[in-house]
Design an enzyme around this catalytic site. Structure first.
Site, PDB file in Angstrom:
ATOM      1  N   HIS A  72      -1.701  10.689  43.609  1.00 19.32           N
ATOM      2  CA  HIS A  72      -0.414  10.974  44.249  1.00 19.32           C
ATOM      3  C   HIS A  72       0.720  10.757  43.258  1.00 19.32           C
ATOM      4  O   HIS A  72       0.834   9.705  42.657  1.00 19.32           O
ATOM      5  CB  HIS A  72      -0.203  10.085  45.482  1.00 19.32           C
ATOM      6  CG  HIS A  72      -0.897  10.603  46.692  1.00 19.32           C
ATOM      7  ND1 HIS A  72      -0.491  10.321  47.968  1.00 19.32           N
ATOM      8  CD2 HIS A  72      -1.972  11.428  46.821  1.00 19.32           C
ATOM      9  CE1 HIS A  72      -1.280  10.939  48.832  1.00 19.32           C
ATOM     10  NE2 HIS A  72      -2.193  11.603  48.166  1.00 19.32           N
ATOM     11  N   TYR A 199       7.099   6.914  54.175  1.00 15.40           N
ATOM     12  CA  TYR A 199       7.618   5.624  54.633  1.00 15.40           C
ATOM     13  C   TYR A 199       8.897   5.925  55.435  1.00 15.40           C
ATOM     14  O   TYR A 199       9.880   6.409  54.866  1.00 15.40           O
ATOM     15  CB  TYR A 199       7.972   4.733  53.447  1.00 15.40           C
ATOM     16  CG  TYR A 199       6.769   4.172  52.710  1.00 15.40           C
ATOM     17  CD1 TYR A 199       6.081   4.934  51.768  1.00 15.40           C
ATOM     18  CD2 TYR A 199       6.319   2.868  52.948  1.00 15.40           C
ATOM     19  CE1 TYR A 199       4.981   4.415  51.085  1.00 15.40           C
ATOM     20  CE2 TYR A 199       5.221   2.333  52.265  1.00 15.40           C
ATOM     21  CZ  TYR A 199       4.559   3.120  51.344  1.00 15.40           C
ATOM     22  OH  TYR A 199       3.475   2.601  50.672  1.00 15.40           O
ATOM     23  N   PRO A 291       2.188  -5.624  53.609  1.00 13.38           N
ATOM     24  CA  PRO A 291       1.578  -4.426  53.024  1.00 13.38           C
ATOM     25  C   PRO A 291       2.559  -3.304  52.671  1.00 13.38           C
ATOM     26  O   PRO A 291       2.140  -2.308  52.069  1.00 13.38           O
ATOM     27  CB  PRO A 291       0.590  -3.951  54.103  1.00 13.38           C
ATOM     28  CG  PRO A 291       1.028  -4.594  55.366  1.00 13.38           C
ATOM     29  CD  PRO A 291       1.724  -5.851  54.998  1.00 13.38           C
ATOM     30  N   LYS A 295       0.727  -3.723  47.542  1.00 11.58           N
ATOM     31  CA  LYS A 295       0.509  -4.520  46.331  1.00 11.58           C
ATOM     32  C   LYS A 295      -0.675  -5.484  46.389  1.00 11.58           C
ATOM     33  O   LYS A 295      -1.124  -5.968  45.339  1.00 11.58           O
ATOM     34  CB  LYS A 295       1.778  -5.346  46.031  1.00 11.58           C
ATOM     35  CG  LYS A 295       2.918  -4.508  45.468  1.00 11.58           C
ATOM     36  CD  LYS A 295       2.730  -4.253  43.983  1.00 11.58           C
ATOM     37  CE  LYS A 295       3.641  -3.194  43.439  1.00 11.58           C
ATOM     38  NZ  LYS A 295       3.070  -1.832  43.463  1.00 11.58           N
ATOM     39  N   TYR A 383       6.553   0.441  42.411  1.00 13.02           N
ATOM     40  CA  TYR A 383       5.479   0.989  43.253  1.00 13.02           C
ATOM     41  C   TYR A 383       4.264   1.364  42.416  1.00 13.02           C
ATOM     42  O   TYR A 383       3.124   1.112  42.812  1.00 13.02           O
ATOM     43  CB  TYR A 383       5.980   2.210  44.031  1.00 13.02           C
ATOM     44  CG  TYR A 383       5.086   2.585  45.190  1.00 13.02           C
ATOM     45  CD1 TYR A 383       5.339   2.119  46.478  1.00 13.02           C
ATOM     46  CD2 TYR A 383       3.958   3.390  45.009  1.00 13.02           C
ATOM     47  CE1 TYR A 383       4.513   2.440  47.537  1.00 13.02           C
ATOM     48  CE2 TYR A 383       3.119   3.719  46.055  1.00 13.02           C
ATOM     49  CZ  TYR A 383       3.411   3.246  47.320  1.00 13.02           C
ATOM     50  OH  TYR A 383       2.582   3.567  48.372  1.00 13.02           O
TER      51      TYR A 383
HETATM   52  P1  RFL Z   1     -10.291 -10.379  50.634  1.00 14.98           P
HETATM   53  O1  RFL Z   1     -10.397  -8.893  50.604  1.00 14.98           O
HETATM   54  O2  RFL Z   1      -9.722 -11.010  51.846  1.00 14.98           O
HETATM   55  O3  RFL Z   1     -11.760 -10.922  50.362  1.00 14.98           O
HETATM   56  C1  RFL Z   1     -12.091 -12.285  50.536  1.00 14.98           C
HETATM   57  C2  RFL Z   1     -13.570 -12.376  50.790  1.00 14.98           C
HETATM   58  O4  RFL Z   1     -13.952 -13.745  50.845  1.00 14.98           O
HETATM   59  C3  RFL Z   1     -14.844 -13.927  51.931  1.00 14.98           C
HETATM   60  N1  RFL Z   1     -14.793 -15.343  52.317  1.00 14.98           N
HETATM   61  C4  RFL Z   1     -15.763 -16.230  52.037  1.00 14.98           C
HETATM   62  N2  RFL Z   1     -16.950 -16.100  51.403  1.00 14.98           N
HETATM   63  C5  RFL Z   1     -17.736 -17.189  51.286  1.00 14.98           C
HETATM   64  N3  RFL Z   1     -17.385 -18.415  51.774  1.00 14.98           N
HETATM   65  C6  RFL Z   1     -16.213 -18.594  52.425  1.00 14.98           C
HETATM   66  N4  RFL Z   1     -15.873 -19.797  52.894  1.00 14.98           N
HETATM   67  C7  RFL Z   1     -15.340 -17.468  52.572  1.00 14.98           C
HETATM   68  N5  RFL Z   1     -14.121 -17.282  53.140  1.00 14.98           N
HETATM   69  C8  RFL Z   1     -13.817 -15.996  52.987  1.00 14.98           C
HETATM   70  C9  RFL Z   1     -14.324 -12.959  52.983  1.00 14.98           C
HETATM   71  O5  RFL Z   1     -15.309 -12.645  53.963  1.00 14.98           O
HETATM   72  C10 RFL Z   1     -13.957 -11.766  52.130  1.00 14.98           C
HETATM   73  O6  RFL Z   1     -15.019 -10.869  51.974  1.00 14.98           O
HETATM   74  O7  RFL Z   1      -9.452 -10.924  49.397  1.00 14.98           O
HETATM   75  P2  RFL Z   1      -9.262 -10.369  47.906  1.00 14.98           P
HETATM   76  O8  RFL Z   1     -10.575 -10.037  47.275  1.00 14.98           O
HETATM   77  O9  RFL Z   1      -8.331 -11.307  47.262  1.00 14.98           O
HETATM   78  O10 RFL Z   1      -8.536  -8.942  48.111  1.00 14.98           O
HETATM   79  C11 RFL Z   1      -7.225  -8.877  48.613  1.00 14.98           C
HETATM   80  C12 RFL Z   1      -7.046  -7.573  49.389  1.00 14.98           C
HETATM   81  O11 RFL Z   1      -8.082  -7.430  50.330  1.00 14.98           O
HETATM   82  C13 RFL Z   1      -5.677  -7.529  50.091  1.00 14.98           C
HETATM   83  O12 RFL Z   1      -4.672  -8.055  49.276  1.00 14.98           O
HETATM   84  C14 RFL Z   1      -5.295  -6.080  50.470  1.00 14.98           C
HETATM   85  O13 RFL Z   1      -6.163  -5.568  51.434  1.00 14.98           O
HETATM   86  C15 RFL Z   1      -3.860  -6.021  50.997  1.00 14.98           C
HETATM   87  N6  RFL Z   1      -3.477  -4.680  51.453  1.00 14.98           N
HETATM   88  C16 RFL Z   1      -3.104  -3.700  50.566  1.00 14.98           C
HETATM   89  N7  RFL Z   1      -3.159  -3.934  49.242  1.00 14.98           N
HETATM   90  C17 RFL Z   1      -2.860  -2.941  48.351  1.00 14.98           C
HETATM   91  O14 RFL Z   1      -2.897  -3.171  47.146  1.00 14.98           O
HETATM   92  N8  RFL Z   1      -2.508  -1.675  48.749  1.00 14.98           N
HETATM   93  C18 RFL Z   1      -2.439  -1.351  50.066  1.00 14.98           C
HETATM   94  O15 RFL Z   1      -2.159  -0.194  50.388  1.00 14.98           O
HETATM   95  C19 RFL Z   1      -2.716  -2.390  51.027  1.00 14.98           C
HETATM   96  N9  RFL Z   1      -2.649  -2.125  52.340  1.00 14.98           N
HETATM   97  C20 RFL Z   1      -3.454  -4.388  52.824  1.00 14.98           C
HETATM   98  C21 RFL Z   1      -3.022  -3.084  53.230  1.00 14.98           C
HETATM   99  C22 RFL Z   1      -3.851  -5.299  53.774  1.00 14.98           C
HETATM  100  C23 RFL Z   1      -3.819  -4.965  55.086  1.00 14.98           C
HETATM  101  N10 RFL Z   1      -4.260  -5.938  55.992  1.00 14.98           N
HETATM  102  C24 RFL Z   1      -5.254  -5.685  56.968  1.00 14.98           C
HETATM  103  C25 RFL Z   1      -3.919  -7.304  55.748  1.00 14.98           C
HETATM  104  C26 RFL Z   1      -2.990  -2.743  54.560  1.00 14.98           C
HETATM  105  C27 RFL Z   1      -3.352  -3.680  55.499  1.00 14.98           C
HETATM  106  C28 RFL Z   1      -3.241  -3.275  56.940  1.00 14.98           C
HETATM  107  C1  PHB Z   2      -2.872   2.355  53.519  1.00  8.58           C
HETATM  108  O1  PHB Z   2      -3.220   3.515  53.237  1.00  8.58           O
HETATM  109  O2  PHB Z   2      -3.584   1.630  54.214  1.00  8.58           O
HETATM  110  C2  PHB Z   2      -1.579   1.846  53.029  1.00  8.58           C
HETATM  111  C3  PHB Z   2      -0.819   2.604  52.173  1.00  8.58           C
HETATM  112  C4  PHB Z   2       0.410   2.133  51.732  1.00  8.58           C
HETATM  113  C5  PHB Z   2       0.868   0.897  52.153  1.00  8.58           C
HETATM  114  C6  PHB Z   2       0.089   0.121  52.991  1.00  8.58           C
HETATM  115  C7  PHB Z   2      -1.132   0.591  53.436  1.00  8.58           C
HETATM  116  O3  PHB Z   2       2.083   0.451  51.734  1.00  8.58           O
END
Ligand code: RFL
Ligand code: PHB
Length: 389
Positions: A72, A199, A291, A295, A383
């Site tokens: 993108h 957005y 989110p 990031k 971004y």
């Molecule tokens: P995770 O992905 O939470 O993984 C942690 C893992 O640790 C396990 N765990 C354990 N394992 C063993 N023993 C224990 N005691 C444990 N406790 C926990 C868990 O089961 C899990 O598998 O952390 P990590 O690896 O640091 O990754 C971080 C990302 O997942 C997170 O920052 C992103 O998803 C945030 N996020 C976004 N980030 C982006 O860069 N771009 C995006 O577009 C974006 N959109 C989002 C998002 C997060 C969202 N939510 C649901 C919070 C959109 C949403 C809606």
């Molecule tokens: C997503 O596709 O889940 C997404 C994209 C951009 C954002 C947050 C989530 O800022």
């Protein structure tokens, strides 16, 4: 059990760290509390910064991403029924982002790890990290009903916000902000209504149009923090999305069957430092961003790249120099992402207690971004991503 680097958590941080260490000839064991299908299905991030894409390619984990990911070159900002495109390459000297879901990144890294990496144990829950200040830190964990101990040279907490590793970093400081709203996110089997992310700021609240593939849409609505997703029928969700995305031209929102629906709370959180002795925190275990700036995953990638470099440097030279710099190096980038995510969140969401003055200011801020190349460049640079390290 014994290993060089004990990694707690098989999210993007833990899985990528294991891959980077494997490529450098350093052995590790990954402990993950959930089962494989849960980790591979958890819907979360969708946007990979240019730097994240480069790291995955270099790690040998970019093959399917390059085939199926969507490059993108911009996003759309929508407010006052108007549309404005932010052109990333034109503003940043050629940078772009990739739409490739976190689920797919994790699937690719898990497949590689199981094929050629070290042990990755699912349904292995870390209970505590012990001896972080000694040369032999340990992870106590439970696997297949029995308790066991993993002895390590280093332990890395990649266990997300709710994990156990952070508790073993004493004397830390935390910085936190919760927001009085969350995101109701849906996945729908319908082609995205626009070819780039939208957005939208609206007096009724923020809305985001994203996607997972040419035939799957991912959409979000700002809702009050305590919202129960079941209170929102599919029709109500589409009606609300339609109102918030409305424009003066003939743009229309395509509707389709929902396959997932859930509410995510929004918070900003940083734990300092990200290291205690031989225990390191990486990714969501150390910091959370709302989110809106896309990031979170990209920060997790930056942390583990920095840590892998430090551990490789230590193995090659015996020097702790980069290990000692790990926390401060990561935190500089983390705080830039915190700032950007906060700015995007407060720019686009309507706070329940916002005054008319504040609402008008939001529009003025958006008008500034869409009329000043300097302001727009600032957004585009942030971004598409801050440099790692
Ligand atoms: P995770 O992905 O939470 O993984 C942690 C893992 O640790 C396990 N765990 C354990 N394992 C063993 N023993 C224990 N005691 C444990 N406790 C926990 C868990 O089961 C899990 O598998 O952390 P990590 O690896 O640091 O990754 C971080 C990302 O997942 C997170 O920052 C992103 O998803 C945030 N996020 C976004 N980030 C982006 O860069 N771009 C995006 O577009 C974006 N959109 C989002 C998002 C997060 C969202 N939510 C649901 C919070 C959109 C949403 C809606
Ligand atoms: C997503 O596709 O889940 C997404 C994209 C951009 C954002 C947050 C989530 O800022």
């Amino acid at each position: 059990m014994r290993t060089t680097v004990g990694i707690i958590g098989a999210g993007p941080a833990g899985l990528l760290l294991a891959r980077l260490l494997h490529n450098a000839g350093i052995d590790s064991v990954v402990l993950e509390s959930r089962d494989r299908s849960y980790v591979e299905r958890r819907q979360r991030a969708g946007i990979l910064e240019q730097g994240t894409v480069d790291v995955l390619r270099e790690a040998g984990a970019g093959e399917r991403m390059d085939r199926e990911g969507l490059r993108h070159d911009g996003i759309e900002l929508r407010f006052d029924r108007r549309r404005h495109r932010v052109d990333f390459p034109a503003l940043t000297g050629g940078r772009s982002v990739m739409v490739y879901a976190q689920t797919e990144v994790c699937k690719d890294l898990i497949a590689l790890q199981l094929k050629e990496g070290g042990p990755l144990l699912f349904e292995a829950e870390a209970l505590a990290v012990e001896g972080a200040e000694t040369d032999r830190p340990r992870i106590r964990f439970r696997h297949q009903g029995a308790e066991d101990v993993l002895e390590c040279d280093y332990v890395v907490g990649c266990d997300g916000f709710w994990g156990v590793a952070r508790a073993a970093v004493p004397d830390g400081r935390t910085f936190e902000r919760t927001y009085p709203f969350g995101w109701l996110g849906i996945l729908a089997d319908v082609a995205p209504s626009h070819d780039e992310l939208v957005y939208a700021r609206h007096d009724r609240g923020f809305a985001l149009l994203s996607m997972r593939s040419p035939s799957v849409s991912r959409l979000y609505l700002q809702v009050p923090a305590d919202t129960d997703a079941d209170d929102w029928s599919d029709e109500r969700i589409w009606d609300e999305l339609e109102r918030r995305f409305e424009t003066d031209d003939d743009w229309t929102l395509r509707r389709g069957p929902l396959t997932q629906k859930s509410v995510t709370p929004m918070r900003s959180y940083v734990h300092e430092p990200m290291r205690h002795g031989r225990l390191f925190l990486a990714g969501d275990a150390a910091h959370i961003v709302p989110p809106t700036g896309a990031k979170g995953l990209n920060l997790a990638v930056g942390d583990v790249v920095t840590l892998a470099r430090a551990l490789v440097h230590r193995t090659a030279t015996g020097s702790d120099e980069l290990i000692d710099a790990y926390s401060a190096t990561c935190l500089r980038r983390v705080w830039q992402a915190e700032r950007f995510s906060y700015d995007m969140t407060t720019l686009l969401h309507t706070a329940p207690d916002a005054t008319p003055f504040e609402n008008r200011l939001q529009v003025a801020r958006l008008e500034r971004i869409t009329s000043s190349r300097a302001a727009e460049t600032d957004l585009a640079e942030a971004y598409t991503g801050f440099p790692i390290g």
